[in-house]
Design a protein around this motif. Structure first.
Motif, PDB file in Angstrom:
ATOM      1  N   MET A   1      35.108  22.153  67.066  1.00 37.88           N
ATOM      2  CA  MET A   1      36.423  21.775  66.547  1.00 37.88           C
ATOM      3  C   MET A   1      36.402  21.490  65.046  1.00 37.88           C
ATOM      4  O   MET A   1      37.434  21.631  64.388  1.00 37.88           O
ATOM      5  CB  MET A   1      36.967  20.566  67.307  1.00 37.88           C
ATOM      6  N   LYS A   2      35.249  21.131  64.504  1.00 34.49           N
ATOM      7  CA  LYS A   2      35.167  20.916  63.052  1.00 34.49           C
ATOM      8  C   LYS A   2      35.496  22.212  62.313  1.00 34.49           C
ATOM      9  O   LYS A   2      36.186  22.199  61.298  1.00 34.49           O
ATOM     10  CB  LYS A   2      33.772  20.436  62.658  1.00 34.49           C
TER      11      LYS A   2
ATOM     12  N   HIS B   1      37.300  24.793  63.532  1.00 33.54           N
ATOM     13  CA  HIS B   1      38.708  25.153  63.749  1.00 33.54           C
ATOM     14  C   HIS B   1      39.649  24.289  62.910  1.00 33.54           C
ATOM     15  O   HIS B   1      40.628  24.790  62.359  1.00 33.54           O
ATOM     16  CB  HIS B   1      39.066  25.053  65.230  1.00 33.54           C
ATOM     17  N   GLN B   2      39.349  22.994  62.796  1.00 34.10           N
ATOM     18  CA  GLN B   2      40.195  22.110  61.994  1.00 34.10           C
ATOM     19  C   GLN B   2      40.119  22.490  60.514  1.00 34.10           C
ATOM     20  O   GLN B   2      41.135  22.497  59.821  1.00 34.10           O
ATOM     21  CB  GLN B   2      39.786  20.639  62.189  1.00 34.10           C
ATOM     22  N   THR B   3      38.922  22.840  60.043  1.00 37.07           N
ATOM     23  CA  THR B   3      38.765  23.234  58.639  1.00 37.07           C
ATOM     24  C   THR B   3      39.510  24.541  58.360  1.00 37.07           C
ATOM     25  O   THR B   3      40.162  24.681  57.319  1.00 37.07           O
ATOM     26  CB  THR B   3      37.273  23.358  58.274  1.00 37.07           C
TER      27      THR B   3
ATOM     28  N   ASP C   1      43.143  23.542  58.215  1.00 33.58           N
ATOM     29  CA  ASP C   1      43.428  22.792  56.986  1.00 33.58           C
ATOM     30  C   ASP C   1      43.481  23.701  55.758  1.00 33.58           C
ATOM     31  O   ASP C   1      44.237  23.438  54.821  1.00 33.58           O
ATOM     32  CB  ASP C   1      42.371  21.701  56.758  1.00 33.58           C
TER      33      ASP C   1
ATOM     34  N   SER D   1      47.722  24.166  65.636  1.00 32.90           N
ATOM     35  CA  SER D   1      46.700  23.132  65.835  1.00 32.90           C
ATOM     36  C   SER D   1      45.315  23.761  65.957  1.00 32.90           C
ATOM     37  O   SER D   1      45.183  24.956  66.250  1.00 32.90           O
ATOM     38  CB  SER D   1      46.995  22.330  67.103  1.00 32.90           C
ATOM     39  N   ALA D   2      44.317  22.927  65.762  1.00 31.92           N
ATOM     40  CA  ALA D   2      42.927  23.378  65.937  1.00 31.92           C
ATOM     41  C   ALA D   2      42.672  23.774  67.391  1.00 31.92           C
ATOM     42  O   ALA D   2      41.904  24.699  67.655  1.00 31.92           O
ATOM     43  CB  ALA D   2      41.959  22.279  65.496  1.00 31.92           C
TER      44      ALA D   2
END
Length: 187
Positions: free
Chosen positions: A118-119, A121-123, A126, A161-162
């Motif tokens: 998830m790190k 996907h979130q990056t 973002d 969303s991620a």
């Protein structure tokens, strides 16, 4: 008979997908699942499919215990499917171009130490990327820097969303990872 040895640290959705893909394959078999996490759900998935498992700690990985177990199994391919630790240089040297990893982004972007799950996907979210994808690559002595074997892109402009990105990436992983493993073992 070609033998696959899987390494994982978490839930094991890719591990289970690979096990199922090769379950009725006459020439390729999953011979084990190794994990550094005694609480990993991947252990339940391996047990469900009667695949032997090994749980090890960092010391056992770095001091030769895991390498000895690998040598005893004699795998044709070692597959990192959500394995979060760096492979020791001794294992990489013993199995050149026989260890592969899947990364949930289009390397060289969003790779390296600490970039997983998830790190990533979130990056990607973002940074407002329009596309992402998967990279299957050989493992070398550095995180996510081995020679690329396969990449597949996917548009994520509709993802808010991620989690939505993760779902698209899992679909790519489940479709392509077993196919690439099969190609590597039958070429």
């Amino acid at each position: 008979m070609r033998k696959i040895l899987l390494f994982a640290s978490g839930t094991g959705s890719n591990v289970e997908n690979i096990i199922q893909y090769f379950k009725n394959h006459h020439d390729i078999i999953v011979v084990g699942v190794f994990t550094n996490n005694p609480h990993a759900k991947v252990l339940d998935k391996a047990k469900k499919h009667n695949v032997p498992t090994l749980i090890f700690n960092r010391e056992e990985l770095s001091e030769g215990f895991v390498l000895d177990k690998i040598i005893g199994i004699k795998p044709d391919l070692i597959v990192l499917a959500g394995f979060l630790w760096k492979m020791p240089e001794e294992i990489v040297a013993a199995y050149p171009n026989k260890i592969i990893n899947i990364h949930p982004a289009l390397l060289p972007k969003y790779g390296g130490k600490g970039m997983y799950g998830m790190k990533v996907h979130q990056t990607v979210l973002d940074n407002k990327e329009k596309e992402t994808g998967i990279t299957i690559h050989y493992v070398n002595e550095h995180y996510d820097e081995g020679e690329f074997i396969f990449q597949q892109k996917i548009n994520i402009e509709d993802c808010a969303s991620a989690d939505e990105i993760a779902n698209k990436i899992h679909e790519l992983e489940h479709k392509h990872f077993p196919e690439i493993i099969e190609k590597l073992l039958t070429k």
